[in-house]
Design an enzyme around this catalytic site. Sequence first.
Site, PDB file in Angstrom:
ATOM      1  N   SER A  13      42.661  -9.372 -25.472  1.00 51.51           N
ATOM      2  CA  SER A  13      43.041 -10.116 -24.267  1.00 51.51           C
ATOM      3  C   SER A  13      42.358 -11.192 -24.546  1.00 51.51           C
ATOM      4  CB  SER A  13      42.529 -10.222 -22.851  1.00 51.51           C
ATOM      5  OG  SER A  13      42.123 -10.531 -21.901  1.00 51.51           O
ATOM      6  N   TYR A  51      35.421  -7.829 -17.155  1.00 52.89           N
ATOM      7  CA  TYR A  51      36.648  -7.378 -17.619  1.00 52.89           C
ATOM      8  C   TYR A  51      36.459  -8.176 -19.332  1.00 52.89           C
ATOM      9  CZ  TYR A  51      42.366  -7.394 -19.114  1.00 52.89           C
ATOM     10  OH  TYR A  51      43.105  -7.630 -19.799  1.00 52.89           O
TER      11      TYR A  51
END
Length: 271
Positions: free
Chosen positions: A152, A165
């Site tokens: 990501s 995350y």
Amino acid sequence: MNEIFSIEGKVAVVTGGSGVLGSNIAEGFLRAGAKVIIIGAHKDRVDAAVERLKAAGSEVRGTVCNVLDIASLNAVKEKVLAQWGRVDILVNAAGGNIPGGTLTVDQNIFDMKVEDLDKVVDLNLNGTVYPCLVFGEIMAKQQSGAIVNVSSMAAYESITRVPGYSMAKSAVENFTRWMAQEMAIKFSEKIRVNAIAPGFFIGNQNRAILINPDGSLTDRSKKVIAKTPMRRFGDISELNGAVQFLCSDAASFVTGAVLAVDGGFSAFSGV
């Protein structure tokens, strides 16, 4: 030239295959002639995804599996081997965030629920590691295969409000590099492990923080667009070419790499 990009006839396992990202990648594989089994946590979503995907190709199966349970993954492994006899591709698209693991605008790090932080890190990190261990073992025996993990932009930049995350995806990138050298050195140079790092795409999990109820951009979205040279969000289908490349013979000398698909977000300082 087109033949080296082909994945026709390959057997692909896609974790998180009932989600937006995973089902999109699975659809791309089917249209390219691959055989696909999608893994998801909820039977109704898996069944619905399989029905949708049949429009792209008939060689698709779905199964319920907990990617954090080795026994559950091993059961899927046996199903795949019984059905198709091998696994050529593994895409780890399972992951995401949960509300308690994301800070609101008014919260700070000390408001974070530790138990939710643990869940986010576990899902995104071990939810990638465990499938690599189970299906990677098949590839080790075959002496061939391609694994694509999903990182990501949160691993590139310290993006606000998503600490768990971000930590997990950073670890996924490190594990990708580690697993790449492990498989090449100890088993076969024909086993490759890479990752993609998607930029900003509108999905079910992030829609509320990127799009207002009236369809306009949130303040957070405006900041994302301002740092994206292409000045737009990505279309989820724009991941497919990168993933297929990494799974094909065109990437035969590519391993341990993280390919950003981000409209230039990671390359732009914002100035």
